[in-house]
Design a protein around this motif. Structure first.
Motif, mmCIF file in Angstrom:
data_model
loop_
_atom_site.group_PDB
_atom_site.id
_atom_site.type_symbol
_atom_site.label_atom_id
_atom_site.label_comp_id
_atom_site.label_asym_id
_atom_site.label_seq_id
_atom_site.Cartn_x
_atom_site.Cartn_y
_atom_site.Cartn_z
ATOM 1 N N VAL A 53 0.909 -1.055 0.021
ATOM 2 C CA VAL A 53 -0.057 -0.109 -0.089
ATOM 3 C C VAL A 53 0.981 1.194 0.142
ATOM 4 O O VAL A 53 1.788 1.480 0.896
ATOM 5 C CB VAL A 53 -0.968 -0.198 1.277
ATOM 6 C CG1 VAL A 53 -1.764 1.232 1.047
ATOM 7 C CG2 VAL A 53 -1.918 -1.244 1.345
ATOM 8 N N ILE A 54 0.708 2.109 -1.000
ATOM 9 C CA ILE A 54 1.374 3.251 -1.107
ATOM 10 C C ILE A 54 0.596 4.587 -0.640
ATOM 11 O O ILE A 54 -0.452 4.845 -0.897
ATOM 12 C CB ILE A 54 2.018 3.623 -2.493
ATOM 13 C CG1 ILE A 54 2.629 2.438 -3.081
ATOM 14 C CG2 ILE A 54 2.643 4.774 -2.591
ATOM 15 C CD1 ILE A 54 3.220 2.497 -4.594
ATOM 16 N N SER A 55 1.123 5.322 0.319
ATOM 17 C CA SER A 55 0.335 6.272 1.040
ATOM 18 C C SER A 55 0.705 7.521 0.212
ATOM 19 O O SER A 55 2.187 7.828 -0.167
ATOM 20 C CB SER A 55 0.960 6.769 2.229
ATOM 21 O OG SER A 55 0.411 7.626 3.034
ATOM 22 N N THR A 56 -0.360 8.180 -0.472
ATOM 23 C CA THR A 56 -0.042 9.429 -1.231
ATOM 24 C C THR A 56 -0.398 10.681 -0.394
ATOM 25 O O THR A 56 -0.576 11.629 -1.166
ATOM 26 C CB THR A 56 -1.109 9.418 -2.450
ATOM 27 O OG1 THR A 56 -2.428 9.260 -1.953
ATOM 28 C CG2 THR A 56 -0.635 7.936 -3.336
ATOM 29 N N ASP A 57 -0.202 10.793 0.650
ATOM 30 C CA ASP A 57 -0.952 11.943 1.598
ATOM 31 C C ASP A 57 0.152 13.096 1.058
ATOM 32 O O ASP A 57 -0.190 14.156 1.334
ATOM 33 C CB ASP A 57 -0.785 11.599 3.136
ATOM 34 C CG ASP A 57 -1.796 10.377 3.364
ATOM 35 O OD1 ASP A 57 -2.800 10.456 2.381
ATOM 36 O OD2 ASP A 57 -1.998 9.764 4.342
ATOM 37 N N HIS A 58 1.451 12.766 1.232
ATOM 38 C CA HIS A 58 2.476 13.800 1.319
ATOM 39 C C HIS A 58 3.325 13.807 -0.264
ATOM 40 O O HIS A 58 4.285 14.451 -0.162
ATOM 41 C CB HIS A 58 3.627 13.702 2.377
ATOM 42 C CG HIS A 58 2.801 13.544 3.701
ATOM 43 N ND1 HIS A 58 2.363 14.437 4.270
ATOM 44 C CD2 HIS A 58 3.036 12.496 4.612
ATOM 45 C CE1 HIS A 58 2.092 14.107 5.427
ATOM 46 N NE2 HIS A 58 2.349 12.895 5.625
ATOM 47 N N LEU A 59 2.442 13.365 -1.027
ATOM 48 C CA LEU A 59 3.059 13.579 -2.394
ATOM 49 C C LEU A 59 2.495 14.783 -3.164
ATOM 50 O O LEU A 59 1.346 15.372 -2.942
ATOM 51 C CB LEU A 59 2.849 12.244 -3.296
ATOM 52 C CG LEU A 59 3.304 10.929 -2.939
ATOM 53 C CD1 LEU A 59 2.683 10.025 -3.755
ATOM 54 C CD2 LEU A 59 4.792 11.124 -2.610
ATOM 55 N N SER A 60 3.250 15.334 -4.303
ATOM 56 C CA SER A 60 2.850 16.239 -4.831
ATOM 57 C C SER A 60 1.746 16.016 -5.800
ATOM 58 O O SER A 60 1.773 14.716 -6.174
ATOM 59 C CB SER A 60 3.866 17.088 -5.725
ATOM 60 O OG SER A 60 4.426 16.321 -6.765
ATOM 61 N N ARG A 61 1.227 16.861 -6.620
ATOM 62 C CA ARG A 61 0.061 16.527 -7.517
ATOM 63 C C ARG A 61 0.865 15.708 -8.822
ATOM 64 O O ARG A 61 0.071 14.761 -9.134
ATOM 65 C CB ARG A 61 -0.753 17.844 -8.143
ATOM 66 C CG ARG A 61 -1.828 17.616 -8.804
ATOM 67 C CD ARG A 61 -2.559 18.768 -9.317
ATOM 68 N NE ARG A 61 -1.604 19.660 -10.133
ATOM 69 C CZ ARG A 61 -1.105 20.889 -10.126
ATOM 70 N NH1 ARG A 61 -1.513 21.338 -8.811
ATOM 71 N NH2 ARG A 61 -0.473 21.535 -10.927
#
Length: 76
Positions: free
Chosen positions: A56-64
């Motif tokens: 599972v990859i968390s995308t909370d702190h990724l840019s658009r």
């Protein structure tokens, strides 16, 4: 650990430990065989279970842009 996995681990460790003890005549070899078999079996089960679970990859702190790139690669 399921009951079946536990039973396999228990029986395998006792058999291997007993064989080690009887063939060498040294109880410490039998005890070491029990420990090594148990540790190896538990680690094998852990790796098997980890390989079956999806990452599972968390995308909370990724840019658009990073999120778009992951979607393009079908990672999320």
């Amino acid at each position: 650990m399921t009951l079946k996995e536990w039973a396999i681990c228990y029986a395998g460790a006792l058999v291997l430990g007993g064989v080690g003890w009887v063939t060498t005549g040294n109880q410490w070899v039998g005890f070491g065989s029990i420990l090594i078999f148990t540790a190896g079996y538990v680690l094998w089960l852990k790796s098997k279970k980890a390989a079956a679970e999806p990452v599972v990859i968390s995308t909370d702190h990724l840019s658009r842009q990073q999120k778009r790139e992951l979607k393009r690669k079908n990672k999320i």
